[in-house]
Design a protein around this motif. Structure first.
Motif, short mmCIF file in Angstrom:
data_model
loop_
_atom_site.label_atom_id
_atom_site.label_comp_id
_atom_site.label_asym_id
_atom_site.label_seq_id
_atom_site.Cartn_x
_atom_site.Cartn_y
_atom_site.Cartn_z
N LEU A 96 -5.68 -8.67 -22.31
CA LEU A 96 -6.01 -10.07 -22.03
C LEU A 96 -7.11 -10.21 -20.97
CD1 LEU A 96 -2.36 -11.47 -21.95
CD2 LEU A 96 -4.03 -11.66 -23.81
N ASP A 97 -7.72 -9.09 -20.56
CA ASP A 97 -8.78 -9.11 -19.55
C ASP A 97 -8.33 -9.79 -18.25
OD1 ASP A 97 -10.67 -7.76 -21.09
OD2 ASP A 97 -11.32 -9.60 -22.08
N ARG A 98 -7.10 -9.46 -17.82
CA ARG A 98 -6.57 -10.03 -16.59
C ARG A 98 -6.61 -9.00 -15.48
NH1 ARG A 98 -0.99 -12.47 -18.93
NH2 ARG A 98 -0.46 -10.27 -18.56
N LYS A 121 -9.28 0.77 -6.34
CA LYS A 121 -10.16 -0.37 -6.06
C LYS A 121 -10.74 -0.81 -7.38
CE LYS A 121 -14.22 0.10 -4.05
NZ LYS A 121 -15.31 0.25 -3.04
N PRO A 122 -10.44 -2.04 -7.82
CA PRO A 122 -10.92 -2.50 -9.13
C PRO A 122 -12.44 -2.50 -9.20
CG PRO A 122 -9.21 -3.97 -8.27
CD PRO A 122 -9.58 -3.05 -7.16
N ALA A 123 -12.95 -2.28 -10.42
CA ALA A 123 -14.40 -2.29 -10.65
C ALA A 123 -14.77 -3.23 -11.78
CB ALA A 123 -14.89 -0.87 -10.97
N GLY A 124 -13.82 -4.05 -12.24
CA GLY A 124 -14.07 -4.97 -13.34
C GLY A 124 -12.98 -6.02 -13.39
N PRO A 125 -12.98 -6.83 -14.43
CA PRO A 125 -12.02 -7.94 -14.52
C PRO A 125 -10.61 -7.52 -14.89
CG PRO A 125 -13.39 -7.89 -16.49
CD PRO A 125 -13.94 -6.85 -15.56
N ARG A 130 -11.83 1.26 -12.73
CA ARG A 130 -11.37 1.22 -11.35
C ARG A 130 -11.67 2.55 -10.66
NH1 ARG A 130 -4.78 1.85 -12.47
NH2 ARG A 130 -4.98 3.71 -13.78
N HIS A 131 -11.83 2.49 -9.36
CA HIS A 131 -11.86 3.68 -8.52
C HIS A 131 -10.41 3.98 -8.14
CE1 HIS A 131 -16.18 2.70 -7.95
NE2 HIS A 131 -15.74 1.47 -7.86
N HIS A 132 -10.02 5.25 -8.15
CA HIS A 132 -8.64 5.54 -7.77
C HIS A 132 -8.52 6.94 -7.19
CE1 HIS A 132 -8.95 7.33 -11.73
NE2 HIS A 132 -7.77 7.88 -11.62
N VAL A 153 -10.10 11.97 -6.07
CA VAL A 153 -10.60 10.63 -6.29
C VAL A 153 -11.58 10.65 -7.45
CG1 VAL A 153 -12.35 10.92 -4.47
CG2 VAL A 153 -11.78 8.63 -5.27
N SER A 154 -11.44 9.71 -8.37
CA SER A 154 -12.30 9.65 -9.55
C SER A 154 -12.42 8.21 -10.00
CB SER A 154 -11.77 10.54 -10.68
OG SER A 154 -10.45 10.16 -11.03
N PHE A 155 -13.25 7.98 -11.03
CA PHE A 155 -13.52 6.64 -11.53
C PHE A 155 -13.08 6.52 -12.97
CE2 PHE A 155 -16.41 3.55 -13.60
CZ PHE A 155 -16.03 2.41 -12.90
N ASP A 156 -12.17 5.58 -13.23
CA ASP A 156 -11.76 5.28 -14.60
C ASP A 156 -12.83 4.40 -15.24
OD1 ASP A 156 -9.39 6.68 -14.69
OD2 ASP A 156 -8.16 5.01 -14.01
N LYS A 157 -13.48 4.93 -16.29
CA LYS A 157 -14.57 4.17 -16.92
C LYS A 157 -14.13 3.44 -18.18
CE LYS A 157 -16.28 8.21 -19.49
NZ LYS A 157 -17.46 9.08 -19.74
N GLY A 158 -12.89 3.64 -18.63
CA GLY A 158 -12.41 2.93 -19.81
C GLY A 158 -11.17 3.58 -20.39
N ILE A 159 -10.66 2.97 -21.45
CA ILE A 159 -9.46 3.45 -22.14
C ILE A 159 -9.86 4.10 -23.46
CG2 ILE A 159 -7.31 2.71 -23.26
CD1 ILE A 159 -7.02 2.44 -20.37
N GLY A 160 -9.18 5.17 -23.82
CA GLY A 160 -9.43 5.82 -25.10
C GLY A 160 -8.35 6.83 -25.40
#
Length: 231
Positions: A96-98, A121-125, A130-132, A153-160
């Motif tokens: 739901l892009d929340r 730390k969120p990086a989008g909507p 996110r940074h985590h 520490v790494s950056f989540d760039k998306g789901i797959g």
């Protein structure tokens, strides 16, 4: 025809779940146990089924209360514990892009146990990007002073889908040094870092893949930050 389609819609998800979440982890666990490699000073985290996880790249020297206060001051949020409720919440928020600033992170392991602390730390909507960071408390030795937490520490760039098991997962960016330096900059801006050292040569291997099949590269350095008591 409709009945066959209805059966397929029920059977196929069950087969996928069995293959991705039961058979594939069992296979990786068997492979790992068939060729054990003892590692008393690990440089990588690992998944629950003993596949390589994300590389360690930060160490924070502080007690848990001081560390948590510094992370919050730096704009990071403590991640909610992973459970059925939080897993359903993050799935709904992604669809739901929340926003979900405290979305749980999947468990990784070091010294045979899951992380003690996790921040993001969120990086989008929504929680897709996110940074985590996950942190493990190291065993204390006499004369060392404040507790030490080592982490990845790494950056989540998306789901797959995981390239190793087919499970749904976050995929990380390969540039883990950028995330290490970003966390360092965030903490240093708080004024709570009393000592900051970039220790070269921590990683003898400078590239690899994590359990989701994501590539990572590093210059091999570990950032070590000592945190002051908050006012």
């Amino acid at each position: 025809m409709r009945r066959r389609m209805a059966v397929a819609l029920i059977v196929l998800p069950v087969l996928y779940a069995a293959a991705a979440y039961v058979l594939a982890p069992l296979a990786w666990d068997f492979i790992d146990r068939s060729s054990p490699v003892p590692d008393t000073s690990p440089r990588l985290t690992e998944t629950a089924d003993h596949r390589p996880g994300d590389p360690l790249n930060v160490m924070l020297i502080a007690d848990e209360a001081r560390l948590t206060a510094a992370m919050l001051a730096a704009g990071w949020t403590a991640a909610d514990p992973l459970g059925v409720r939080s897993a359903l919440d993050i799935a709904a928020d992604i669809m739901l892009d929340r926003p979900y600033a405290a979305a749980p992170v999947s468990r990784l392991y070091l010294f045979g146990r899951a992380e003690d602390l996790a921040f993001e730390k969120p990086a989008g909507p929504d929680p897709k990007t996110r940074h985590h960071v996950r942190l493990w408390r190291l065993a204390e030795t006499a004369g060392e002073g404040a507790p030490r937490f080592i982490g990845a520490v790494s950056f989540d760039k998306g789901i797959g889908f995981s390239r190793e098991t087919g499970q749904l997962t976050h995929h990380i960016s390969a540039e883990v040094d950028r995330e290490r330096d970003g966390l360092r900059n965030d903490l240093e801006r708080t004024g709570l870092v009393t000592r900051s050292v970039l220790e070269p040569g921590f990683h003898p291997v400078l590239s690899g893949r994590n359990g989701g099949g994501d590539s990572w590269v590093t210059d091999g350095a570990l950032w070590i930050g000592t945190l002051a008591a908050t006012p």
